[in-house]
Design a protein around this motif. Sequence first.
Motif, PDB file in Angstrom:
ATOM      1  N   LYS A 219       0.832  -1.197   0.000  1.00 59.33           N
ATOM      2  CA  LYS A 219       0.000   0.000   0.000  1.00 59.33           C
ATOM      3  C   LYS A 219       0.868   1.250   0.000  1.00 59.33           C
ATOM      4  N   GLU A 220       0.380   2.290  -0.647  1.00 59.83           N
ATOM      5  CA  GLU A 220       1.122   3.548  -0.739  1.00 59.83           C
ATOM      6  C   GLU A 220       1.019   4.309   0.582  1.00 59.83           C
ATOM      7  N   ILE A 221       2.125   4.920   0.983  1.00 62.80           N
ATOM      8  CA  ILE A 221       2.173   5.708   2.213  1.00 62.80           C
ATOM      9  C   ILE A 221       1.993   7.178   1.855  1.00 62.80           C
ATOM     10  N   VAL A 222       1.124   7.862   2.586  1.00 62.85           N
ATOM     11  CA  VAL A 222       0.889   9.285   2.385  1.00 62.85           C
ATOM     12  C   VAL A 222       1.102   9.980   3.722  1.00 62.85           C
ATOM     13  N   CYS A 223       1.803  11.095   3.712  1.00 56.43           N
ATOM     14  CA  CYS A 223       1.982  11.892   4.923  1.00 56.43           C
ATOM     15  C   CYS A 223       1.077  13.107   4.837  1.00 56.43           C
ATOM     16  N   VAL A 224       0.320  13.362   5.904  1.00 58.36           N
ATOM     17  CA  VAL A 224      -0.551  14.526   5.970  1.00 58.36           C
ATOM     18  C   VAL A 224      -0.106  15.371   7.153  1.00 58.36           C
ATOM     19  N   THR A 225       0.256  16.613   6.874  1.00 55.50           N
ATOM     20  CA  THR A 225       0.678  17.507   7.951  1.00 55.50           C
ATOM     21  C   THR A 225      -0.540  18.162   8.586  1.00 55.50           C
ATOM     22  N   GLY A 226      -0.379  18.594   9.819  1.00 56.65           N
ATOM     23  CA  GLY A 226      -1.446  19.322  10.501  1.00 56.65           C
ATOM     24  C   GLY A 226      -2.696  18.499  10.735  1.00 56.65           C
ATOM     25  N   ALA A 227      -2.529  17.197  10.995  1.00 57.52           N
ATOM     26  CA  ALA A 227      -3.669  16.281  11.073  1.00 57.52           C
ATOM     27  C   ALA A 227      -4.610  16.560  12.241  1.00 57.52           C
ATOM     28  N   GLY A 228      -4.211  17.398  13.163  1.00 56.88           N
ATOM     29  CA  GLY A 228      -5.099  17.758  14.259  1.00 56.88           C
ATOM     30  C   GLY A 228      -6.132  18.795  13.859  1.00 56.88           C
ATOM     31  N   GLY A 229      -5.959  19.399  12.697  1.00 58.67           N
ATOM     32  CA  GLY A 229      -6.889  20.424  12.228  1.00 58.67           C
ATOM     33  C   GLY A 229      -8.099  19.824  11.546  1.00 58.67           C
ATOM     34  N   PHE A 230      -9.070  20.664  11.304  1.00 59.86           N
ATOM     35  CA  PHE A 230     -10.344  20.210  10.741  1.00 59.86           C
ATOM     36  C   PHE A 230     -10.175  19.546   9.381  1.00 59.86           C
ATOM     37  N   LEU A 231      -9.611  20.268   8.427  1.00 60.92           N
ATOM     38  CA  LEU A 231      -9.504  19.739   7.069  1.00 60.92           C
ATOM     39  C   LEU A 231      -8.600  18.519   7.007  1.00 60.92           C
ATOM     40  N   ALA A 232      -7.440  18.604   7.623  1.00 63.66           N
ATOM     41  CA  ALA A 232      -6.496  17.491   7.557  1.00 63.66           C
ATOM     42  C   ALA A 232      -7.069  16.231   8.189  1.00 63.66           C
TER      43      ALA A 232
ATOM     44  N   VAL B 292       3.341  13.979  -0.439  1.00 66.09           N
ATOM     45  CA  VAL B 292       3.116  14.646   0.838  1.00 66.09           C
ATOM     46  C   VAL B 292       1.972  15.641   0.665  1.00 66.09           C
ATOM     47  N   VAL B 293       0.986  15.562   1.552  1.00 65.66           N
ATOM     48  CA  VAL B 293      -0.116  16.523   1.557  1.00 65.66           C
ATOM     49  C   VAL B 293       0.171  17.526   2.660  1.00 65.66           C
ATOM     50  N   VAL B 294       0.448  18.761   2.269  1.00 59.41           N
ATOM     51  CA  VAL B 294       0.710  19.827   3.229  1.00 59.41           C
ATOM     52  C   VAL B 294      -0.580  20.611   3.407  1.00 59.41           C
ATOM     53  N   VAL B 295      -1.147  20.513   4.590  1.00 63.29           N
ATOM     54  CA  VAL B 295      -2.351  21.281   4.883  1.00 63.29           C
ATOM     55  C   VAL B 295      -1.860  22.624   5.411  1.00 63.29           C
ATOM     56  N   SER B 296      -1.918  23.609   4.551  1.00 62.16           N
ATOM     57  CA  SER B 296      -1.425  24.940   4.859  1.00 62.16           C
ATOM     58  C   SER B 296      -2.607  25.820   5.270  1.00 62.16           C
ATOM     59  N   SER B 297      -2.691  26.991   4.727  1.00 61.89           N
ATOM     60  CA  SER B 297      -3.747  27.928   5.107  1.00 61.89           C
ATOM     61  C   SER B 297      -3.848  29.021   4.055  1.00 61.89           C
ATOM     62  N   ILE B 298      -5.011  29.637   3.997  1.00 62.81           N
ATOM     63  CA  ILE B 298      -5.174  30.815   3.140  1.00 62.81           C
ATOM     64  C   ILE B 298      -4.179  31.896   3.555  1.00 62.81           C
TER      65      ILE B 298
END
Length: 162
Positions: A2-15, A70-76
């Motif tokens: 299976k493919e591994i994906v890293c998501v930053t900021g996972a404690g936030g709503f969108l992530a 890598v999925v970087v959950v950034s911000s406006i």
Amino acid sequence: MKEIVCVTGAGGFLASWVVKYLLAEGFIVRATVRNPSNFLYCLLVELIEPALIGTRKVLKACTEAKVKRVVVVSSIAAVMLNPNWPKGKPMNELCWSENEYCKTSENWYCLSKTEAESEAWEYTKKKGHGVVTVCPALIIGPMLQSTITASSSILKGTLLTR
């Protein structure tokens, strides 16, 4: 495998929703969260340096784990403070918050988000990761986490002052 994906900021709503979706699709997810007790909005040194160091550490770990995307959950915040962006022109991946403007206006949160996202793009160019950034504004909906998020806090404050 299976493919591994890293998501930053996972404690936030969108992530948190991105993580839920990826898990449902069968991906192996490695997620990062920050320690809220170490996060202070008011001081430059406690905001920008940890954002850059944290970004570098996460990306280095992704390289070592052979993560392809890598999925970087950034911000406006990483795109909205650009006084030179033409009025009426939609903001896109070419628009960034202007660092000097953020410094002059002492908007350290926007500066930290801008520099951290920029760092992610530069690192991934060198190391060959695929990177996706998401720059949400105010997000409203059912929460997966038990603690209030920044967006939810803004909404709560707005509702309670009316």
